[in-house]
Design a protein around this motif. Structure first.
Motif, PDB file in Angstrom:
ATOM      1  N   ALA A  90     159.528  29.350 -34.365  1.00 36.91           N
ATOM      2  CA  ALA A  90     158.258  29.479 -35.079  1.00 36.91           C
ATOM      3  C   ALA A  90     158.505  29.355 -36.577  1.00 36.91           C
ATOM      4  O   ALA A  90     159.645  29.276 -37.030  1.00 36.91           O
ATOM      5  CB  ALA A  90     157.607  30.823 -34.770  1.00 36.91           C
ATOM      6  N   GLU A  91     157.412  29.344 -37.305  1.00 37.54           N
ATOM      7  CA  GLU A  91     157.460  29.473 -38.748  1.00 37.54           C
ATOM      8  C   GLU A  91     156.873  30.842 -39.068  1.00 37.54           C
ATOM      9  O   GLU A  91     155.901  31.270 -38.447  1.00 37.54           O
ATOM     10  CB  GLU A  91     156.646  28.379 -39.423  1.00 37.54           C
ATOM     11  CG  GLU A  91     157.242  27.001 -39.230  1.00 37.54           C
ATOM     12  CD  GLU A  91     156.351  25.914 -39.810  1.00 37.54           C
ATOM     13  OE1 GLU A  91     155.123  25.965 -39.606  1.00 37.54           O
ATOM     14  OE2 GLU A  91     156.890  25.016 -40.471  1.00 37.54           O
ATOM     15  N   ARG A  92     157.480  31.502 -40.052  1.00 35.45           N
ATOM     16  CA  ARG A  92     157.101  32.870 -40.405  1.00 35.45           C
ATOM     17  C   ARG A  92     156.687  32.918 -41.869  1.00 35.45           C
ATOM     18  O   ARG A  92     157.354  32.366 -42.733  1.00 35.45           O
ATOM     19  CB  ARG A  92     158.308  33.777 -40.174  1.00 35.45           C
ATOM     20  CG  ARG A  92     158.158  35.199 -40.600  1.00 35.45           C
ATOM     21  CD  ARG A  92     159.442  35.975 -40.319  1.00 35.45           C
ATOM     22  NE  ARG A  92     160.497  35.621 -41.247  1.00 35.45           N
ATOM     23  CZ  ARG A  92     160.721  36.222 -42.417  1.00 35.45           C
ATOM     24  NH1 ARG A  92     159.952  37.219 -42.806  1.00 35.45           N
ATOM     25  NH2 ARG A  92     161.720  35.842 -43.183  1.00 35.45           N
ATOM     26  N   GLN A  93     155.565  33.591 -42.109  1.00 35.02           N
ATOM     27  CA  GLN A  93     155.110  33.785 -43.478  1.00 35.02           C
ATOM     28  C   GLN A  93     155.102  35.277 -43.795  1.00 35.02           C
ATOM     29  O   GLN A  93     154.363  36.046 -43.191  1.00 35.02           O
ATOM     30  CB  GLN A  93     153.707  33.217 -43.687  1.00 35.02           C
ATOM     31  CG  GLN A  93     153.236  33.309 -45.126  1.00 35.02           C
ATOM     32  CD  GLN A  93     151.844  32.726 -45.300  1.00 35.02           C
ATOM     33  OE1 GLN A  93     150.937  33.043 -44.537  1.00 35.02           O
ATOM     34  NE2 GLN A  93     151.693  31.871 -46.301  1.00 35.02           N
ATOM     35  N   PRO A  94     155.947  35.704 -44.747  1.00 35.66           N
ATOM     36  CA  PRO A  94     155.942  37.111 -45.152  1.00 35.66           C
ATOM     37  C   PRO A  94     154.654  37.446 -45.914  1.00 35.66           C
ATOM     38  O   PRO A  94     154.059  36.585 -46.560  1.00 35.66           O
ATOM     39  CB  PRO A  94     157.152  37.235 -46.079  1.00 35.66           C
ATOM     40  CG  PRO A  94     157.982  36.002 -45.828  1.00 35.66           C
ATOM     41  CD  PRO A  94     157.013  34.949 -45.395  1.00 35.66           C
ATOM     42  N   SER A  95     154.256  38.703 -45.859  1.00 39.49           N
ATOM     43  CA  SER A  95     153.074  39.169 -46.589  1.00 39.49           C
ATOM     44  C   SER A  95     153.131  38.759 -48.048  1.00 39.49           C
ATOM     45  O   SER A  95     154.175  38.866 -48.691  1.00 39.49           O
ATOM     46  CB  SER A  95     152.991  40.700 -46.551  1.00 39.49           C
ATOM     47  OG  SER A  95     152.647  41.142 -45.287  1.00 39.49           O
ATOM     48  N   GLU A 115     153.095  35.942 -49.514  1.00 38.47           N
ATOM     49  CA  GLU A 115     153.784  34.697 -49.890  1.00 38.47           C
ATOM     50  C   GLU A 115     152.981  33.495 -49.421  1.00 38.47           C
ATOM     51  O   GLU A 115     152.202  33.578 -48.487  1.00 38.47           O
ATOM     52  CB  GLU A 115     155.194  34.649 -49.286  1.00 38.47           C
ATOM     53  CG  GLU A 115     156.086  35.814 -49.685  1.00 38.47           C
ATOM     54  CD  GLU A 115     156.385  35.880 -51.176  1.00 38.47           C
ATOM     55  OE1 GLU A 115     156.112  34.908 -51.910  1.00 38.47           O
ATOM     56  OE2 GLU A 115     156.896  36.927 -51.620  1.00 38.47           O
ATOM     57  N   SER A 116     153.205  32.368 -50.069  1.00 40.04           N
ATOM     58  CA  SER A 116     152.503  31.141 -49.682  1.00 40.04           C
ATOM     59  C   SER A 116     153.403  30.216 -48.861  1.00 40.04           C
ATOM     60  O   SER A 116     152.929  29.259 -48.269  1.00 40.04           O
ATOM     61  CB  SER A 116     152.007  30.401 -50.926  1.00 40.04           C
ATOM     62  OG  SER A 116     153.102  30.091 -51.767  1.00 40.04           O
ATOM     63  N   TYR A 117     154.688  30.499 -48.829  1.00 46.62           N
ATOM     64  CA  TYR A 117     155.637  29.632 -48.126  1.00 46.62           C
ATOM     65  C   TYR A 117     155.856  30.106 -46.682  1.00 46.62           C
ATOM     66  O   TYR A 117     155.556  31.241 -46.326  1.00 46.62           O
ATOM     67  CB  TYR A 117     156.972  29.565 -48.875  1.00 46.62           C
ATOM     68  CG  TYR A 117     157.611  30.913 -49.129  1.00 46.62           C
ATOM     69  CD1 TYR A 117     158.334  31.571 -48.137  1.00 46.62           C
ATOM     70  CD2 TYR A 117     157.497  31.528 -50.372  1.00 46.62           C
ATOM     71  CE1 TYR A 117     158.914  32.799 -48.365  1.00 46.62           C
ATOM     72  CE2 TYR A 117     158.077  32.764 -50.618  1.00 46.62           C
ATOM     73  CZ  TYR A 117     158.792  33.389 -49.609  1.00 46.62           C
ATOM     74  OH  TYR A 117     159.364  34.617 -49.841  1.00 46.62           O
ATOM     75  N   TRP A 118     156.385  29.189 -45.888  1.00 45.37           N
ATOM     76  CA  TRP A 118     156.708  29.467 -44.490  1.00 45.37           C
ATOM     77  C   TRP A 118     158.205  29.269 -44.299  1.00 45.37           C
ATOM     78  O   TRP A 118     158.796  28.359 -44.879  1.00 45.37           O
ATOM     79  CB  TRP A 118     155.927  28.538 -43.559  1.00 45.37           C
ATOM     80  CG  TRP A 118     154.459  28.839 -43.588  1.00 45.37           C
ATOM     81  CD1 TRP A 118     153.547  28.372 -44.488  1.00 45.37           C
ATOM     82  CD2 TRP A 118     153.751  29.690 -42.701  1.00 45.37           C
ATOM     83  NE1 TRP A 118     152.298  28.880 -44.216  1.00 45.37           N
ATOM     84  CE2 TRP A 118     152.398  29.691 -43.111  1.00 45.37           C
ATOM     85  CE3 TRP A 118     154.099  30.450 -41.595  1.00 45.37           C
ATOM     86  CZ2 TRP A 118     151.413  30.417 -42.458  1.00 45.37           C
ATOM     87  CZ3 TRP A 118     153.116  31.172 -40.941  1.00 45.37           C
ATOM     88  CH2 TRP A 118     151.794  31.156 -41.374  1.00 45.37           C
ATOM     89  N   LEU A 119     158.811  30.108 -43.470  1.00 51.21           N
ATOM     90  CA  LEU A 119     160.244  30.075 -43.208  1.00 51.21           C
ATOM     91  C   LEU A 119     160.494  29.885 -41.714  1.00 51.21           C
ATOM     92  O   LEU A 119     159.709  30.340 -40.887  1.00 51.21           O
ATOM     93  CB  LEU A 119     160.884  31.390 -43.669  1.00 51.21           C
ATOM     94  CG  LEU A 119     160.738  31.717 -45.146  1.00 51.21           C
ATOM     95  CD1 LEU A 119     161.060  33.181 -45.403  1.00 51.21           C
ATOM     96  CD2 LEU A 119     161.624  30.808 -45.977  1.00 51.21           C
ATOM     97  N   LYS A 120     161.602  29.254 -41.392  1.00 46.00           N
ATOM     98  CA  LYS A 120     161.955  29.033 -39.986  1.00 46.00           C
ATOM     99  C   LYS A 120     162.499  30.319 -39.368  1.00 46.00           C
ATOM    100  O   LYS A 120     163.133  31.123 -40.036  1.00 46.00           O
ATOM    101  CB  LYS A 120     163.017  27.942 -39.873  1.00 46.00           C
ATOM    102  CG  LYS A 120     162.531  26.587 -40.293  1.00 46.00           C
ATOM    103  CD  LYS A 120     163.650  25.562 -40.198  1.00 46.00           C
ATOM    104  CE  LYS A 120     163.183  24.221 -40.730  1.00 46.00           C
ATOM    105  NZ  LYS A 120     164.266  23.240 -40.759  1.00 46.00           N
ATOM    106  N   THR A 121     162.239  30.464 -38.086  1.00 52.31           N
ATOM    107  CA  THR A 121     162.788  31.581 -37.321  1.00 52.31           C
ATOM    108  C   THR A 121     162.920  31.163 -35.858  1.00 52.31           C
ATOM    109  O   THR A 121     162.214  30.265 -35.399  1.00 52.31           O
ATOM    110  CB  THR A 121     161.913  32.846 -37.439  1.00 52.31           C
ATOM    111  OG1 THR A 121     162.569  33.934 -36.776  1.00 52.31           O
ATOM    112  CG2 THR A 121     160.545  32.645 -36.840  1.00 52.31           C
TER     113      THR A 121
END
Length: 155
Positions: free
Chosen positions: A111-116, A118-124
């Motif tokens: 999935a892609e994860r977006q921390p509270s 933030e505007s970016y998405w990170l892989k997980t």
């Protein structure tokens, strides 16, 4: 001949049903994990195998990455310590583009994860496996992070 074809067809249908059921169970497990994590539930610690591989992939400012590995016990201890601050800040993760792929002995949920905030998405991703007792456990987890302090754990 009809008996053989019927047997093969029955076996195929049963196999597809088991695959679909396990795939859905794997996805349900992931969704329960997200809910538990976002609600700071203690049950999160029971979702990891004792020997799980935990990877925090640090995304550096130049876009390169470095992997920080830790063991389950250390990770869960760090999670318990940081959850109090996260709860006060109402920190949550949002996930999108969730996919489930079958492995030889489990499932990989990417999935892609977006921390509270933030505007970016990170892989997980998580690799989860069904145990002989029927319980699903995370045996490997990789989450990207932009938190540069994790670089001190890179070897």
């Amino acid at each position: 001949m009809k008996k053989i074809l019927f047997t093969l067809l029955t076996f195929t249908l049963v196999s597809l049903t088991v695959y679909a059921d396990n795939r859905q169970e794997a996805l349900d497990f992931f969704n329960n994990y997200v809910k538990a994590a976002n609600n700071y539930e203690n049950s999160i610690s029971t979702m990891y195998a004792p020997n799980a591989v935990i990877i925090r992939q640090v995304v550096k400012p130049d876009g390169t990455t470095a992997n920080a590995y830790t063991d389950t016990a250390t990770y869960l201890k760090q999670m318990r310590l940081s959850s109090a601050v996260a709860k006060v800040r109402n920190y949550k993760n949002t996930y999108r583009n969730i996919s489930v792929s079958q492995l030889s002995d489990g499932y990989k949920i990417s999935a892609e994860r977006q921390p509270s905030g933030e505007s970016y998405w990170l892989k997980t991703y998580q690799i989860i496996k069904k145990q002989p007792n029927g319980k699903w456990l995370i045996t490997e987890e990789m989450m990207q992070t932009k938190v540069q302090q994790f670089l001190k754990y890179v070897k």
